[in-house]
Design a protein around this motif. Structure first.
Motif, mmCIF file in Angstrom:
data_model
loop_
_atom_site.group_PDB
_atom_site.id
_atom_site.type_symbol
_atom_site.label_atom_id
_atom_site.label_comp_id
_atom_site.label_asym_id
_atom_site.label_seq_id
_atom_site.Cartn_x
_atom_site.Cartn_y
_atom_site.Cartn_z
ATOM 1 N N UNK A 24 94.694 -45.573 44.890
ATOM 2 C CA UNK A 24 95.400 -44.294 45.011
ATOM 3 C C UNK A 24 95.715 -43.992 46.469
ATOM 4 N N UNK A 30 99.905 -35.707 31.713
ATOM 5 C CA UNK A 30 100.150 -34.887 32.902
ATOM 6 C C UNK A 30 101.193 -35.543 33.802
ATOM 7 N N UNK A 31 101.107 -36.863 33.906
ATOM 8 C CA UNK A 31 102.099 -37.568 34.721
ATOM 9 C C UNK A 31 103.498 -37.331 34.177
ATOM 10 N N UNK A 44 99.902 -43.931 37.495
ATOM 11 C CA UNK A 44 98.651 -43.543 38.128
ATOM 12 C C UNK A 44 97.425 -44.057 37.378
ATOM 13 N N UNK A 74 98.788 -45.806 47.459
ATOM 14 C CA UNK A 74 99.958 -45.148 46.866
ATOM 15 C C UNK A 74 100.277 -43.861 47.594
ATOM 16 N N UNK A 75 99.230 -43.125 47.960
ATOM 17 C CA UNK A 75 99.451 -41.884 48.696
ATOM 18 C C UNK A 75 100.151 -42.179 50.014
ATOM 19 N N UNK A 76 99.693 -43.216 50.718
ATOM 20 C CA UNK A 76 100.351 -43.601 51.964
ATOM 21 C C UNK A 76 101.809 -43.939 51.708
ATOM 22 N N UNK A 98 103.757 -42.969 49.366
ATOM 23 C CA UNK A 98 104.584 -41.815 49.013
ATOM 24 C C UNK A 98 104.938 -40.994 50.232
ATOM 25 N N UNK A 99 104.103 -41.070 51.272
ATOM 26 C CA UNK A 99 104.350 -40.260 52.449
ATOM 27 C C UNK A 99 105.061 -40.978 53.567
ATOM 28 N N UNK A 114 104.466 -33.629 34.856
ATOM 29 C CA UNK A 114 104.674 -33.274 36.256
ATOM 30 C C UNK A 114 105.936 -33.905 36.801
ATOM 31 N N UNK A 115 106.224 -35.121 36.391
ATOM 32 C CA UNK A 115 107.399 -35.801 36.923
ATOM 33 C C UNK A 115 108.622 -35.596 36.056
ATOM 34 N N UNK A 160 95.321 -37.978 28.589
ATOM 35 C CA UNK A 160 95.706 -36.715 29.198
ATOM 36 C C UNK A 160 96.334 -36.944 30.566
ATOM 37 N N UNK A 161 95.808 -37.922 31.324
ATOM 38 C CA UNK A 161 96.388 -38.198 32.632
ATOM 39 C C UNK A 161 97.812 -38.692 32.505
#
Lengths: 343, 501
Positions: A261, A39-40, A212, A264-266, A268-269, A43-44, A35-36
């Motif tokens: 994660x 969703x990926x 992810x 990765x969050x860093x 992406x920002x 969403x993308x 499911x993840x």
């Protein structure tokens, strides 16, 4: 004392999710994992209905799971995609020929068409031959650069609209860390993107549906689903710089599991300050492939290999490259610099 | 080869003598005393000049500290901050042309309570430092960390840029003007009153320790300590009338900090956490003048020129390599530096080129700022992002329908706002706080919407946010109330945001 699955609360939990720490039973884990990915993809907006998609398959765990999940989701949710397998033979005896057997098995299991392209047919060099000339320190550069182009060429031969690779969360996080350590701003900006830009001929857009998914969860998935894959380290890789970033990431994960994660969050920002000079995408003069320099990296590396000057593409020898291209002879000292091989 | 009667026929080559008596590469006269980077040997005098020049150049290039401004130096007693203190002293004492023109003061935050030091140990350290500060001849303030429990909520409210942040274009004019006015008189700082060493109440220390203990991981403890320390520093600067705060972070430490922050999920705040100037608090600007010095250079300077420093243990002292993310990163960078000597400078330069990718309003609207770290929120609404995917993972791994929370289930017990009630389980991590009808302060689901990504992780590691100081909890409540208000009237508001509180 049996622990119940935290999702269905009925069955016994058989594993603990590395990503969140929850205990899940087999079915709930499969469902959560699939499911993840779904969703990926949604969403993308990775795929469009009716596209031909090439799955880059190396026979390793990531691409085996990717092939399995893509086929599953394609049927379950009616993506309407036409899937096929694409594999690259680098010519590494004992490593690649074994993993290719896995890919052939996958092809039979999932009933997907398969195309194998090899370095030998595309460039005239196998990795074994390259390592003999280059040594063990910079060989990963050759392999990586050649593989990228090989995948694109294969994709064009198969006439696919998109390639999807099995890069997982650990890979992307490692790449972010490695690019910071190497000061590679241009790549830092692009490496967290889930799909590449799709401009230019000769370039097929590619995406990472497993972006992810934790590496450990991929292994858990393959283990419980009894998927068969080939799992050995490439024999030429122990000295790669990426190894440092990988060890660090593994340590981070052991301190705090969400670190992957978080990195990765860093990534992406982050963006580049305005006013900095960035490389511009153009095409190679010789082969027409995309390149930010007049000659693409593959051509430079090949030139070096064919002339017996293996260090031509490695390090900063711009002036020497220009000299060679304009057919000027090199001094002995310069030749020695380009020939120097460390084992 | 080494036989007894062998005769050597060839000329023996003279091996190159390792450079003990090399000449300084700069002035070519003095004997070299230190080697800074690969191969650069400097004599004492040239090294001193190089060191001092770097400090001045850093301040002069950035043109942020105007003449006659009051600047607070945050000194921890460690080598970097003591070196910074010495540079400021040197700068003040020189003759007219190059003299530093601002008015410095010193602040020392006594963190012994949070680390678990005894009262005697703390007093000893404070006495040593007092001696150092007195010798510097600048006004100083000793502030125990316990005072953070009494801070007002105004600390968490960023005021707009005050008069202290003037554009750089005015700088030259301001300097010329100042020189003309003060060519004869020298800067006086008023009566230097003897600061009294504040008394630390025992129950305060205990509350502080309880707060520290409520953080389950060392990573969260350190992060929390950093946040509290910064709040206290900013508050001290405000109350004592300072407009700038100088921190002593050096290049090595900033490189480690950069990598640590990336690992903690603070990528969006990189520019502010590791850049030269940090304006998140609005009226107080944090400045890092030592950021160009490697730890090695500072160590050498301190040794050669007798800069006094006092060792102060921290939370990480004597912990194992993997005790916390901060400790792990420090070990990693140090080891990598040994094999690849340019690692620290590459990381440092990479940091200089990066900034946040978040699109959010810069100042004013508090709803856009993190409650703890005061930086812009980076919890993007973008569905294809790592943050969003972590939420989805949480959802997919938990019970979808409401059911009794089983004590056996190994679930993180923050974020379940009704866990104390033992009833319904809200499941979704980002749900509104509607089910918490109690007037209790611990409405953790909503606190999550007030925090940036990495502060969320820190708060998640606290066994209960109740122990957080009152000012944080009150401000959290205030912001929640305001956002409820906003929700109620959102359809009638024409302008979106830009009205500060």
């Amino acid at each position: 004392m049996p622990v119940l699955c935290s999702s269905c609360a009925e069955k016994r939990a058989v594993m603990k999710r590395p990503k969140t720490g929850h205990s899940l039973c087999k079915e709930c884990f499969f469902w959560a994992f699939e499911e993840e990915v779904h969703q990926t993809i949604l969403a993308a907006k990775l795929f469009k209905h009716g596209e031909r998609v090439g799955i880059a398959a190396s026979g390793g765990k990531d691409s085996t799971v990717l092939a399995h999940v893509m086929k599953l989701l394609n049927e379950r949710y009616n993506y309407g995609l036409e899937l096929m397998l694409l594999s690259v033979d680098e010519g590494i005896t004992g490593y690649r020929d074994d993993s290719l057997e896995t890919v052939k098995r996958n092809q039979e299991q999932y009933e997907l068409p398969l195309k194998i392209v090899s370095y030998e047919e595309l460039y005239g060099w196998t990795m074994d031959a390259i390592v003999k000339q280059v040594g063990l320190k910079n060989n990963c550069t050759f392999c990586g650069v050649f593989r990228r182009q090989a995948l694109d060429r294969g994709a064009i031969m198969l006439k696919v609209d998109k390639i999807c690779t099995g890069h997982n969360a650990d890979d992307v996080a490692e790449t972010v860390l490695m690019n910071i350590l190497r000061g590679d701003i241009a790549r830092l900006r692009r490496c967290t993107a889930i799909s590449t830009d799709s401009e230019g001929d000769g370039v097929v857009p590619r995406c990472k549906p497993l972006k992810y998914a934790y590496e450990k969860e991929i292994v858990l998935y393959a283990y419980f689903k009894r998927l068969d894959y080939f799992s050995t380290e490439c024999i030429y890789s122990p000295n790669a710089y990426r190894g440092y970033a990988r060890t660090f990431l593994k340590d981070l994960e052991s301190v705090r599991p969400s670190s992957i994660m978080d990195v990765m969050h860093s990534g992406e920002n982050l963006s580049v300050r305005e006013g900095l000079k960035m490389p511009v995408q153009g095409t190679c003069d010789r082969c027409g492939y995309i390149s930010s320099q007049p000659l693409c990296k593959s051509c430079v590396l090949l030139e070096g290999l064919n002339r017996g000057l293996p260090k031509l593409g490695i390090g900063k020898h711009h002036r020497l490259l220009d000299k060679i291209l304009s057919e000027q002879p090199l001094t002995e000292k310069e030749e020695r610099k380009l020939k120097a091989v460390d084992f | 080869m080494c036989q007894v009667e062998e005769e050597y026929h060839e000329q023996l080559e003279r091996a190159a003598v390792p450079s003990v008596s090399k000449k300084c590469v700069k002035c070519k006269e003095g004997t070299a005393a230190v080697v800074i980077k690969a191969g650069d040997a400097y004599c004492r005098e040239c090294f001193k000049e190089y060191f001092i020049h770097k400090f001045r150049a850093m301040l002069g290039k950035n043109r942020i500290i105007f003449p006659a401004e009051k600047v607070l130096l945050a000194v921890s007693g460690g080598p970097s901050s003591c070196s910074m203190l010495r540079q400021v002293q040197e700068g003040l004492s020189q003759n007219a042309h190059n003299k530093l023109r601002f008015l410095p003061g010193i602040v020392y935050i006594d963190e012994g309570g949070a680390i678990g030091q005894s009262v005697e140990e703390r007093q000893r350290t404070v006495a040593e430092l007092c001696a150092v500060f007195k010798a510097a001849g600048l006004p100083f303030h000793i502030v125990p960390l316990e005072q953070v429990l009494d801070l007002p909520t105004s600390v968490l409210q960023a005021t707009g840029p005050s008069t202290s942040e003037r554009p750089a274009s005015e700088y030259k004019a301001a300097v010329d003007h100042f020189i003309q006015r003060n060519s004869s008189s020298c800067l006086t700082q008023g009566e230097q009153k003897e600061p009294s060493l504040p008394d630390v109440q025992e129950p305060h220390t205990q509350s502080l320790q309880q707060l520290m203990l409520s953080a389950k991981t060392l990573t969260a403890k350190e992060d929390l300590l950093n946040t509290l320390r910064q709040h206290l520093l900013v508050h001290t600067a405000r109350t004592e009338g300072y407009s700038k705060l100088m921190l002593g972070d050096n290049c090595t430490r900033l490189a480690v900090k950069l990598l640590t922050n990336v690992s903690l999920g603070r990528g969006a705040q990189l520019a502010q956490d590791t850049g030269f100037s940090d304006n998140r608090y609005g009226d107080i600007i944090l400045v890092r003048p030592m950021r160009d010095y490697s730890a090695k250079e500072i160590g050498l300077y301190n040794h050669l020129f007798n800069v006094a420093s006092v060792f102060n243990p921290s939370l990480e002292t004597k912990t194992s390599e993997k005790a916390s993310i901060q400790r792990l990163t420090e070990g990693f960078v140090t080891r990598l530096q040994a094999d690849f000597p340019s690692t620290v400078s590459i990381i440092y330069r990479t940091g200089e080129k990066l900034q946040t990718a978040c699109k959010s309003s810069s100042t004013g609207d508090h709803g856009d700022r993190c409650l703890l770290c005061m930086c812009a929120l980076d919890s993007a609404v973008d569905p294809a992002s790592a943050f969003h995917m972590t939420l989805i993972s949480e959802q997919l791994s938990q019970i979808k329908s409401s059911g009794k929370t089983d004590a056996e289930l190994p679930r993180p017990n923050q974020g379940q706002c009704c866990s104390s009630g033992g009833g319904e389980d809200c499941g979704r991590a980002a749900s509104g706080g509607g089910c918490c009808s109690s007037a209790k302060v611990t409405e953790t689901p909503n606190m999550k919407s007030l925090l940036c990504y990495s502060c969320k992780l820190t708060v998640k590691d606290l066994s209960s946010p109740d122990h957080l100081p009152l000012y944080i909890l009150s401000e959290a409540q205030r912001r929640q109330r305001r956002s409820h208000m906003r929700e109620e009237i959102s359809e009638f508001l024409l302008d979106d945001g830009d009205d500060g509180d």
